[in-house]
Design an enzyme around this catalytic site. Structure first.
Site, PDB file in Angstrom:
ATOM      1  N   HIS A 161      39.852  52.032  43.520  1.00 17.91           N
ATOM      2  CA  HIS A 161      39.727  52.536  44.881  1.00 17.91           C
ATOM      3  C   HIS A 161      38.510  53.455  44.955  1.00 17.91           C
ATOM      4  O   HIS A 161      37.875  53.740  43.932  1.00 17.91           O
ATOM      5  CB  HIS A 161      40.989  53.293  45.301  1.00 17.91           C
ATOM      6  CG  HIS A 161      41.297  54.467  44.420  1.00 17.91           C
ATOM      7  ND1 HIS A 161      41.903  54.331  43.192  1.00 17.91           N
ATOM      8  CD2 HIS A 161      41.059  55.804  44.578  1.00 17.91           C
ATOM      9  CE1 HIS A 161      42.039  55.525  42.636  1.00 17.91           C
ATOM     10  NE2 HIS A 161      41.535  56.433  43.460  1.00 17.91           N
TER      11      HIS A 161
ATOM     12  N   LYS B 283      38.742  52.377  37.846  1.00 20.19           N
ATOM     13  CA  LYS B 283      39.237  52.800  39.155  1.00 20.19           C
ATOM     14  C   LYS B 283      39.130  51.637  40.142  1.00 20.19           C
ATOM     15  O   LYS B 283      38.100  50.958  40.223  1.00 20.19           O
ATOM     16  CB  LYS B 283      38.383  53.988  39.633  1.00 20.19           C
ATOM     17  CG  LYS B 283      38.875  54.675  40.878  1.00 20.19           C
ATOM     18  CD  LYS B 283      37.988  55.890  41.181  1.00 20.19           C
ATOM     19  CE  LYS B 283      38.425  56.601  42.439  1.00 20.19           C
ATOM     20  NZ  LYS B 283      37.543  57.745  42.754  1.00 20.19           N
TER      21      LYS B 283
END
Length: 269
Positions: A148, A146
């Site tokens: 973010h 990921k």
């Protein structure tokens, strides 16, 4: 069995857990059980028999024609994805926790459940250990990193340098999944893997003539423990004549792909 068990004498055992697996339990019931043999089962300990019954009834243990992650064509399949209810995952966690206490005692390690099937296993084992006095953290990985929010590939507790990790997986065939986990865990500087636990040792050759479990242990320097192995499953199946075809197919497969039973499979409790 529930009627014959004095639950007041064993305060950590609930009535729904008064099966042969927990019949000898005391306070901290999963910690120091004594051997318990099921009536009518000649060689197999009761907890193994009960565990295989559980796997079959939950649809985790299936027979037919399947392709393993390693690419091998196999006559039976262990699919942890069939664990679908709260009671099933609770029971599974208790079997793993029993194995953990037997092999690692009160070691405070961090549980790692590889995505996806290892995630609920890690959570259930952490709960079962906590219920028996050992509160350990857990974490798992994302399939895609990921970029973010909190970011990264891991979810849950982040092990720190000097801490030890215990991998909890469903099964080992050729060791492919464990090697993938080690590649992912290599992102954690200074963290050591202490052991791995699986439901079933398939007792198959890995990349050499040695068993996959033995290869993984030698390659990475930690033991891999199983609750049962394929020979336990064969013994269980041989109790019923209707299983003859499945037994023969598994034996024929092992005559080609099999190795000797791994010495690191979970010993008698």
């Amino acid at each position: 069995i529930a009627e014959n068990l004095n639950l007041k004498e064993y305060p950590s055992v609930t009535k729904r857990d008064s099966s042969p697996l927990f019949a000898n339990a005391k306070e901290g019931s999963l910690r120091h059980p004594t051997p318990n043999f099921k009536k009518g089962v000649k060689n197999m300990q009761a907890y193994k028999h009960e565990f295989i019954e559980f796997l079959e009834s939950a649809g985790v243990l299936k027979f037919g024609d399947f392709t393993a992650k390693s690419g091998r064509k196999i006559p039976y399949f262990i699919n942890a994805g069939e664990i679908k209810t709260g009671d099933q995952i609770r029971k599974l966690g208790k079997f793993y926790a029993k194995a953990y206490f037997e092999k690692l005692g009160d070691k405070k390690a961090v549980l790692y459940g590889p995505a996806y099937k290892g995630i609920p296993i890690a959570v259930s084992v952490a709960v079962a250990l906590s219920e028996n006095g050992l509160d350990v953290p857990f974490f798992f990985n994302r399939k895609e990193e990921k970029d973010h929010g909190e970011g990264g590939v891991f979810v849950g507790y982040k092990p720190q340098a000097g801490e030890e990790v215990v991998i909890v997986e469903d099964v080992i065939t050729a060791g492919t999944a464990i090697r993938e986990s080690m590649a992912i865990l290599s992102k954690l500087a200074g963290v050591k893997v202490a052991a791995a636990f699986v439901m079933v040792d398939r007792c198959e050759k890995g990349q050499t003539e040695k068993s996959a479990m033995a290869e993984v242990g030698e390659e990475f320097g930690f033991p891999v423990y199983s609750v049962v192995n394929v020979y336990d499953i064969i013994e269980y199946l041989e109790e019923d004549e209707k299983n003859r075809e499945n037994v023969e197919r598994i034996k024929n497969y092992l005559s080609v792909a099999g190795s000797k039973p791994a010495a690191v499979s979970l010993a008698a409790f």
